[in-house]
Design a protein around this motif. Structure first.
Motif, short mmCIF file in Angstrom:
data_model
loop_
_atom_site.label_atom_id
_atom_site.label_comp_id
_atom_site.label_asym_id
_atom_site.label_seq_id
_atom_site.Cartn_x
_atom_site.Cartn_y
_atom_site.Cartn_z
N VAL A 249 0.84 -1.20 0.00
CA VAL A 249 0.00 0.00 0.00
C VAL A 249 0.87 1.25 0.00
CG1 VAL A 249 -1.69 1.32 1.34
CG2 VAL A 249 -1.98 -1.14 1.04
N ARG A 250 1.98 1.23 0.74
CA ARG A 250 2.90 2.36 0.74
C ARG A 250 3.44 2.62 -0.68
NH1 ARG A 250 3.02 6.46 3.49
NH2 ARG A 250 2.62 7.20 1.38
N SER A 251 3.82 1.55 -1.39
CA SER A 251 4.33 1.69 -2.76
C SER A 251 3.25 2.27 -3.67
CB SER A 251 4.79 0.34 -3.30
OG SER A 251 5.88 -0.15 -2.56
N PHE A 252 2.01 1.77 -3.52
CA PHE A 252 0.93 2.29 -4.35
C PHE A 252 0.68 3.76 -4.06
CE2 PHE A 252 -3.55 3.40 -4.80
CZ PHE A 252 -3.70 3.22 -6.17
N LEU A 253 0.64 4.13 -2.79
CA LEU A 253 0.38 5.53 -2.44
C LEU A 253 1.49 6.44 -2.95
CD1 LEU A 253 -1.02 5.19 1.19
CD2 LEU A 253 -2.30 5.55 -0.93
N ASP A 254 2.74 5.96 -2.92
CA ASP A 254 3.84 6.76 -3.47
C ASP A 254 3.66 6.99 -4.96
OD1 ASP A 254 5.01 6.92 -0.98
OD2 ASP A 254 6.50 5.34 -1.35
N GLU A 255 3.27 5.93 -5.68
CA GLU A 255 3.03 6.05 -7.13
C GLU A 255 1.85 6.99 -7.40
OE1 GLU A 255 4.69 4.96 -9.66
OE2 GLU A 255 5.88 3.23 -9.01
N LEU A 256 0.80 6.84 -6.61
CA LEU A 256 -0.38 7.67 -6.79
C LEU A 256 -0.06 9.12 -6.46
CD1 LEU A 256 -3.41 7.61 -7.48
CD2 LEU A 256 -3.86 7.27 -5.04
N SER A 257 0.71 9.34 -5.43
CA SER A 257 1.12 10.69 -5.06
C SER A 257 1.87 11.37 -6.20
CB SER A 257 1.99 10.65 -3.80
OG SER A 257 2.47 11.93 -3.47
N ASP A 258 2.78 10.62 -6.81
CA ASP A 258 3.54 11.16 -7.94
C ASP A 258 2.63 11.44 -9.13
OD1 ASP A 258 6.20 11.65 -9.35
OD2 ASP A 258 5.38 10.04 -10.59
N ALA A 259 1.70 10.51 -9.38
CA ALA A 259 0.80 10.68 -10.53
C ALA A 259 -0.13 11.88 -10.36
CB ALA A 259 -0.01 9.41 -10.75
N LEU A 260 -0.63 12.08 -9.14
CA LEU A 260 -1.58 13.17 -8.89
C LEU A 260 -0.89 14.49 -8.55
CD1 LEU A 260 -4.24 11.27 -6.72
CD2 LEU A 260 -4.31 11.76 -9.18
N GLY A 261 0.41 14.41 -8.23
CA GLY A 261 1.15 15.62 -7.89
C GLY A 261 0.78 16.20 -6.55
N VAL A 262 0.38 15.31 -5.60
CA VAL A 262 0.02 15.77 -4.26
C VAL A 262 0.63 14.83 -3.23
CG1 VAL A 262 -2.15 16.83 -4.98
CG2 VAL A 262 -2.13 14.43 -4.27
N GLU A 263 0.85 15.35 -2.03
CA GLU A 263 1.30 14.52 -0.92
C GLU A 263 0.08 13.84 -0.31
OE1 GLU A 263 4.33 13.80 0.17
OE2 GLU A 263 5.25 14.96 -1.46
N LEU A 264 0.17 12.52 -0.13
CA LEU A 264 -0.96 11.77 0.39
C LEU A 264 -0.74 11.38 1.84
CD1 LEU A 264 -1.79 9.42 -2.62
CD2 LEU A 264 -2.74 11.66 -2.07
N ASP A 265 -1.72 11.64 2.67
CA ASP A 265 -1.70 11.25 4.06
C ASP A 265 -2.62 10.04 4.24
OD1 ASP A 265 -1.81 10.91 6.77
OD2 ASP A 265 -2.67 12.88 7.22
N PRO A 266 -2.06 8.85 4.53
CA PRO A 266 -2.91 7.66 4.67
C PRO A 266 -4.01 7.81 5.71
CG PRO A 266 -0.58 7.06 4.64
CD PRO A 266 -0.64 8.55 4.75
N GLU A 267 -3.80 8.69 6.70
CA GLU A 267 -4.81 8.89 7.74
C GLU A 267 -5.95 9.80 7.28
OE1 GLU A 267 -4.95 7.49 10.62
OE2 GLU A 267 -2.95 6.63 10.92
N ASP A 268 -5.76 10.45 6.15
CA ASP A 268 -6.79 11.37 5.65
C ASP A 268 -6.92 11.18 4.14
OD1 ASP A 268 -8.64 13.37 5.37
OD2 ASP A 268 -7.16 15.00 5.41
N MET A 269 -7.54 10.04 3.75
CA MET A 269 -7.60 9.67 2.35
C MET A 269 -8.95 9.98 1.71
SD MET A 269 -4.81 8.32 1.08
CE MET A 269 -5.37 7.24 -0.23
#
Length: 438
Positions: A249-269
């Protein structure tokens, strides 16, 4: 069944998918359904037509799986398995726009139960294999094909049966691909993420039982089993389990963060999930353990307080968090409720690397230049759990290029399940390229 004789996999895949959908293989979780025998025979016939020697295995009457092996160019290499299941969850025709076992083509899609779970992948596999064997193109290494019974009820009569009783069928197999991976999520016109399943949540399907004091419905009863059970089920169903970010999930969120151009907080998704459209349900369920009450059973007459009440719960836990999950369940349901497993299975997680992953990436980009393959966790489970017991490393890779507006997650076990015709043809091309490089 379809009577046309197409010459390529792309031409054939739609008819194969429609034929499979028309074979009712509804799995009710017991032996009350039609079973998979008719589908197993259909698959065996299609494989035999192109020179293979498929075998059908029945774990019990009607519960049938088909297995075949294709010889590769280099038989000294470890083998690859492509597996799929032919059973489907039941469907109520009255709820559907097109009959769930008609294989109707409408609005650019093939409609029917199993269109994405997973007779689409079964059809794509058959189409690719038949095309390659007709044209004399051997795969680089042996490929074992397995079309399995009973996945929708845990695989006891399919994958689990074969692993326990016929492990020789999978001799030399070290890697496998199957369902719920390789599908697209469109970020923008210059980027499509293709989610490759590298992890699965584990499962505890549970029966919760409360014994109370039976009595007349007109009298006060402080030991009402229904009341006690409903309070426990309510606590469980409303509980928010803590966020636990696994490696996948961490790897996916990192990829998604890069794709969307935003920092993702797993606690506030919440805001991020709103942007994920048809895959939001799948991704949201991989951030924590989950427990969904699904069945209630108590009583037999309106004026009789029953002495027992029963509920069933679909529990799913993240890799590495089974003990925490069960401790949370027991705390929530309380000491009066007896918990027992109806079916349980482990969680899986593998790394997103190696030659097989490289072959997936290369095949996807060749057919979609803006493709980016990323790992993700499946919130459910597949037959890969059984094959993991043989040391087989499993991935979800059933490639589909999807319209951005399609609610893909909603297709699974949902009403009006359908798969785009163009998506099926895309999957055939990708799988063919993938096999060349595997």
């Amino acid at each position: 069944m379809s009577q046309s004789t197409p010459t390529t996999g792309e031409e054939e895949v739609v008819d194969l998918c429609r034929d499979l959908i028309r074979i009712d293989t509804s799995n009710f979780g017991d032996d009350s359904g039609p079973g998979e025998r008719a589908a197993a025979e259909y698959v065996a016939e299609k494989l035999a037509e192109v020179g293979l020697e498929p075998k059908i295995f029945e774990s019990r009457p009607g519960r049938a799986s088909t297995v075949a092996r294709i010889e590769g160019e280099d038989r000294s290499r470890p083998a690859l398995m492509i597996h799929g299941h032919t059973d489907v969850v039941p469907a109520n025709a009255a709820d559907w726009t097109h009959h769930p076992f008609s294989g109707e083509i409408a609005d650019g899609c093939v409609w029917g139960r199993g269109a994405v779970d997973m007779k689409d992948m079964d059809a794509m596999t058959l189409a690719v294999v038949r095309d390659r064997l007709r044209s004399g193109r051997k795969p680089p290494r042996d490929i074992v094909l397995a079309f399995l019974a009973d996945e929708e009820a845990g695989g006891t009569h399919g994958a689990r049966y074969l692993v326990d009783h016929h492990p020789d069928l999978f001799e030399g197999v070290t890697e496998a691909i199957s369902e719920v991976g390789g599908f697209s999520f469109t970020v923008n016109e210059n980027l499509r993420l293709y989610l490759i399943e590298t992890a699965q949540k584990g499962m505890h399907w549970m029966r919760l039982t409360v014994d109370g004091t039976a009595g007349h419905g007109s009298m006060v009863n402080r030991d009402n089993a229904i009341t006690e059970l409903c309070e426990a089920v309510g606590r469980l169903g409303r509980h928010t389990f803590p966020v636990r970010v696994t490696k996948t999930v961490r790897s996916f969120l990192d990829e998604l963060s890069d794709a969307l151009g935003v920092e993702l907080d797993p606690e506030d998704m919440e805001a991020t999930l709103a942007r994920l459209g048809g895959i939001a349900k799948i991704i949201g369920a991989t951030l924590s353990n989950t427990a969904a009450p699904t069945q209630l059973d108590a009583g037999y007459k309106v004026n009789v307080i029953p002495g027992r009440a029963v509920a069933h719960v679909d529990g799913r836990f993240l890799p590495g968090y089974e003990e925490e999950f069960l401790a949370d369940i027991d705390r929530l349901i309380g000491p009066r409720v007896k918990r027992e497993d109806v079916h349980s299975d482990k969680a899986l997680e593998t790394t997103f690397d190696g030659a097989l992953v490289d072959a997936m990436r290369t095949a996807l980009v060749a057919e979609d230049p803006v493709a980016r393959a990323v790992p993700y966790m499946l919130s459910g489970g597949t037959d890969a759990k059984s094959f993991d017991d043989l040391g087989i490393r499993g991935f979800g890779f059933a490639p589909l290029k999807l319209p951005p507006e399609l609610d893909f997650a909603g297709m699974f076990h949902g009403v009006d399940e359908r798969v785009p015709v163009d998506g099926l043809k895309f999957g055939v091309r990708v799988l063919d390229r993938f096999i060349d490089r595997c």
